[in-house]
Design an enzyme around this catalytic site. Structure first.
Site, PDB file in Angstrom:
ATOM      1  CB  ILE A 276      14.350  18.723   1.917  1.00 21.41           C
ATOM      2  CG1 ILE A 276      15.574  19.110   2.238  1.00 21.41           C
ATOM      3  CG2 ILE A 276      13.791  18.815   0.262  1.00 21.41           C
ATOM      4  CD1 ILE A 276      16.736  18.246   1.669  1.00 21.41           C
ATOM      5  N   GLY A 277      13.079  20.233   4.812  1.00 24.66           N
ATOM      6  CA  GLY A 277      13.046  19.725   6.203  1.00 24.66           C
ATOM      7  C   GLY A 277      13.260  21.193   7.084  1.00 24.66           C
TER       8      GLY A 277
ATOM      9  N   GLY B  78      14.160  22.758  11.326  1.00 20.75           N
ATOM     10  CA  GLY B  78      14.147  22.543  12.654  1.00 20.75           C
ATOM     11  C   GLY B  78      13.903  23.702  13.695  1.00 20.75           C
ATOM     12  N   GLY B  79      14.576  23.709  14.764  1.00 19.61           N
ATOM     13  CA  GLY B  79      14.312  24.870  15.562  1.00 19.61           C
ATOM     14  C   GLY B  79      14.967  26.157  15.112  1.00 19.61           C
TER      15      GLY B  79
ATOM     16  CG  ASP C 124      19.491  16.792  19.401  1.00 22.65           C
ATOM     17  OD1 ASP C 124      18.894  16.055  20.225  1.00 22.65           O
ATOM     18  OD2 ASP C 124      19.188  17.665  18.562  1.00 22.65           O
TER      19      ASP C 124
ATOM     20  CB  VAL D 142      17.380  21.236   5.282  1.00 24.22           C
ATOM     21  CG1 VAL D 142      18.382  20.461   4.445  1.00 24.22           C
ATOM     22  CG2 VAL D 142      18.047  21.369   6.626  1.00 24.22           C
TER      23      VAL D 142
END
Length: 919
Positions: free
Chosen positions: A658-659, A661-662, A780, A666
């Site tokens: 569902i996602g 990042g670097g 962040d 997820v």
């Protein structure tokens, strides 16, 4: 002939003045620049650039076809210096002069009165001191005068009363003293008058009642005394009336009932007395009514039930008596109801259960009796209930277990009997539960399911039986577990060793038996442990925690011995009643036998490991021996949870992603058997583990296991093994804020929800900065790292870049964060402070109200070089805000501007932001 000659001379002189006008203005500004300590922000101010192209300078052509400077806007430039070196007489055409949000100091020079055409003067948020000069009377055309947030002292000069064109006057947050001048009555065009947070004294002048246009009157946080003048009733356009935190006395005048446009009414923290006027029912537009901490008496008027727009009713800390009017059920928009610390009596009306929007109910410290109405179980939006310190009786209704959002429940100091209802174990959001000082007889093991609890107080009851071992599941218990002054028996459950975050544990004044579990000494967060007045025996564990423990923690037990000063040695503890050594020998043999068996088991285990390494495991199979460190924060069996996550995601199949990042992806996992949904953040280990991967993984774990807040993404557990490294979080149904703002779901984010999100984020950052030691900087804070649940409650996530601020350290750091949210000072100083997060919060404020990241608009929106119309920048995808919320939006945007100050020392702290939002 002579007169002609004089005319020619005069004409030629005027021509020379016209031709040199712009030049002389530029020279005056260059001279002032040379006196400033900061030159870089005004680098364009030089002879090679036309003055009308200088930073912050605006010119216009006059009807005589010449250019003059009409606007000087240099807010947020980090200017350091003084004003008195500026030749104001050389700038007669300036209409707008704004140097707000800099670091200017000294006094406001008298010569500023030479701005004869001024319509806006902004010097707010500097370090200007001294008196306001009486020559300010010469600014006869000025419409807005903003001098707030400086160090101005002395009285408000009465000459301000001569500025008859004034629409807004803001002198707040200074050190002004003396009385409010009576001749402010001349300011008949005045709409907003802000004098709050000064040292003003004396009474509110009657003459204020002549300001017919006045809409916003804020005089709070001063030393004003006397009565509220009845002439206030003449201000028929009044929208906001804030005079809280003063020394006002007398009654609330009935003339207040004439202010039919009044929306925000705040008289708290004064010495007002008498009854509440019944004609408050006329204030049909009232949204907030704050009258707490006064000496008001008499009953709560029945007429308050007619204020149907009311969202906040706070009457606590008075001497009100009688019963709660049943027609409060009509206040269907009510969110907070605070009636605590009064003399209210009778029963709690069941009708309160119809106010379904209420989130906070405080009826504590009154004289209420009878039972808790079961209708309170209908208040599904409830966050906090405080009914403590009354005379309530009967059983605690099981219906309270329906309040799934409840965070705090305080029923202490009443006369409740029977069992603690097991239904309270269904309150998974609960963080504070206090049912102390009642007559309850048993506590259910289901309370161990309230795995968000940070405080649990059950002391001074009549509890019997054993301490439930399920209390070991309360791994987020932080502040207190107090079971003292009851009739509990049996041994201290070994499961309490899981309470690794607990600071205070009190089990005193019970009938506990057996020995003290040594593992209690390994609870690193524990600061106090009271086991006194029980029937414990045996040695006090030889752990570092107990070495400096006071004797008072252990007194009045059956037979404790060991390291505590004044306690007997444990040498004789193994002797029988006749003092023979036979039993000691038997125990020695048993001990040696046990050690031999353990040693043999250890050798066999080593041989098994060596044999296992030679076997080649199948790639698709993840055996027990390869799981490593599994779910050390999980509330149930870690191995089962591990296997269930692998099954639920089909070994992290992409269809569950569902996602990303670097360094991580997820996944959504629905766990059997009760379909419990979690978010699994799996660290990418492409090409094998790297030190950077491992550092990021452990950084996030080490940070999130030490913090606990309702608006910080909830950690369930983590796994570290050669095959998988992942962290398990609460699943947030609405995903992240960035995703919503950039999709069709943005229409669901109405203005009230957007302001609620900002409150949530501000509270979380304030917790990190001010309630954690050492403080934590997230570094962040972006819309991608703000997660929303189904109720649009916001939580901050992703602590990979978070840093602990070390005391007495410069806290230098490599640049980290997301472009567009990073504070400007990090680009050239690399010094990390809490103000870096504050800047990012300011970006979030603008992003929420604009509907997208503001980008280059930040520089425009945070300066006064362009006049910005609010309706032009607000998100057009949702309905325009109503008049009821427009003031809240304006206040929130103003806070955002302050957070975006280029100079970090001028940004507010997040604690100040939270306080401003809650005003």
């Amino acid at each position: 002939m002579r007169s002609v000659f004089l005319f020619l001379i005069t004409f030629l002189f005027l021509i020379s003045v016209v031709q040199s006008s712009l030049t002389s203005q530029a020279q005056a500004l260059l001279h002032w620049k040379s006196t400033l300590e900061t030159q870089q922000p005004l680098s364009s101010w030089n002879s090679h650039v036309h003055p009308c192209n200088w930073t912050g300078i605006t010119c216009r052509d006059t009807n005589k076809r010449r250019q003059v400077i009409t606007r000087i806007s240099l807010s947020h430039k980090g200017l350091v210096g003084k004003l008195d070196a500026l030749n104001f007489s050389a700038l007669p055409s300036v209409r707008i002069f704004n140097l707000g949000h800099n670091n200017l100091s000294g006094v406001i020079p008298v010569s500023i009165c030479l701005f004869s055409k001024l319509t806006y003067l902004g010097l707010n948020d500097n370090a200007l001191g001294g008196l306001i000069p009486s020559s300010i009377r010469n600014l006869t055309s000025i419409e807005c005068l903003y001098l707030w947030g400086n160090n101005l002292s002395g009285p408000i000069p009465p000459e301000i009363g001569e500025l008859t064109h004034l629409i807004r006057l803001d002198l707040s947050k200074n050190f002004l003293s003396g009385e409010i001048p009576t001749n402010l009555e001349n300011l008949t065009n005045l709409v907003d008058l802000y004098l709050w947070d000064n040292k003003l004294s004396g009474s509110i002048p009657l003459e204020i009642g002549k300001l017919a246009c006045l809409s916003d009157l804020e005089l709070h946080d001063n030393f004003l005394n006397g009565e509220i003048p009845r002439a206030i009733g003449n201000l028929s356009n009044m929208n906001t009336f804030f005079v809280h935190n003063n020394n006002l006395s007398g009654v609330i005048p009935s003339e207040i009932g004439k202010l039919t446009h009044l929306t925000y009414f705040q008289l708290a923290q004064n010495f007002l007395s008498g009854a509440l006027p019944s004609n408050l029912e006329n204030l049909t537009n009232l949204v907030t009514l704050y009258l707490w901490n006064n000496n008001l008496s008499g009953p709560i008027p029945h007429e308050i039930g007619k204020l149907r727009k009311l969202t906040d009713l706070e009457l606590s800390g008075n001497a009100l008596s009688g019963e709660i009017p049943t027609n409060l059920e009509n206040l269907t928009n009510l969110v907070t109801l605070y009636l605590d610390d009064n003399y209210l009596s009778g029963s709690i009306p069941p009708e309160i259960g119809k106010i379904t929007h209420v989130t906070d109910l405080d009826l504590s410290e009154n004289l209420f009796n009878g039972k808790i109405p079961t209708t309170l179980g209908n208040l599904s939006n409830m966050d906090a209930i405080d009914l403590s310190s009354n005379y309530l009786s009967g059983v605690i209704p099981a219906e309270l277990g329906r309040l799934k959002r409840l965070i705090e429940l305080n029923l202490s100091h009443n006369n409740f009997i029977g069992n603690v209802p097991k239904e309270l174990g269904m309150l998974h959001a609960l963080t504070n539960l206090d049912i102390s000082s009642n007559s309850l007889t048993s506590v259910p093991e289901e309370l161990g399911n309230c795995n968000n609890l940070e405080l649990l107080n059950l002391n001074k009851n009549r509890l019997t039986g054993k301490i439930p071992s399920h209390f070991g599941n309360l791994v987020y218990l932080l502040y207190l577990l107090d079971l003292s002054s009851n009739y509990l028996n049996g041994e201290i459950p070994i499961e309490l060793e899981h309470l690794i975050m607990l600071q205070n544990l009190n089990l005193s004044h019970n009938n506990l038996t057996g020995q003290i579990p040594p593992s209690l000494g390994d609870l690193l967060s524990l600061s106090t442990l009271d086991l006194s007045y029980n029937k414990l025996e045996g040695p006090v564990p030889d752990r570092k925690f107990f070495h400096k423990a006071p004797e008072l923690w252990f007194i009045h037990n059956t037979n404790l011995c060991g390291i505590i000063q004044g306690f007997p040695s444990c040498d004789g503890f193994v002797k029988d009643k006749n003092g023979s050594t036979k039993q000691r020998m038997v125990k020695l043999i048993v001990t040696l036998t046990s050690c031999t068996a353990l040693l043999a088991s250890f050798i066999l285990w080593l041989l098994y490991l060596l044999y296992s390494k030679k076997r080649k495991a199948k790639p698709e199979h993840i055996g027990n021996s390869s799981r490593g460190e599994i779910f050390s924060v999980w509330n149930f069996d870690g191995r089962d949870a591990y296997e269930e996550i692998i099954r639920a995601t089909e070994n992290f199949d992409e269809k569950y992603c569902i996602g990303s990042g670097g360094h991580a992806r997820v996944y959504k996992a629905i766990l059997a058997p009760d379909n419990f949904t979690v978010a699994v953040k799996k660290i990418q280990l492409a090409g094998g583990e790297t030190s950077l991967d491992i550092e990021a993984f452990h950084k996030e774990i080490s940070t999130t296991t030490q913090i606990r807040h309702r608006n910080i993404a909830k950690l369930f557990g983590y796994c570290s093994s050669p095959q998988n490294k992942f962290i398990v979080y609460k699943y947030y149904e609405k995903r992240d804020l960035h995703n919503i703002l950039n999709s069709g779901e943005a229409v669901e984010l109405n203005w009230v929800r957007r302001m609620g999100i900002l409150r949530d984020v501000a509270c979380a950052l304030s917790y990190l900065h001010h309630d954690c030691y050492p403080p934590i900087v997230h570094r962040d804070v972006t819309s991608r790292n703000i997660l929303l649940d189904s109720d649009f409650t916001a939580s901050i996530s992703d602590f990979v870049t978070a840093k602990f601020l070390k005391p007495e350290s410069s806290n230098w750091s490599m640049l980290a964060g997301t472009y567009g949210y990073i504070a400007p000072e990090l680009a050239y100083t690399m010094r990390m402070t809490e103000k870096c997060d504050v800047y990012s919060f300011g970006v979030i404020v603008l992003e929420l109200f604009i509907g997208k990241h503001p980008g280059d608009m930040i520089n425009i929106l945070t300066s006064d070089e362009e006049e910005i119309i609010l309706q032009d920048i607000l998100d057009k995808r949702i309905e325009p805000p109503t008049k009821q919320v427009i003031n809240e939006i304006l206040k929130m945007i103003q806070i955002g501007y302050q957070c975006l100050n280029n100079n970090p020392s001028f940004r507010p702290t997040m604690q100040e932001v939270v306080n401003s939002i809650q005003k």
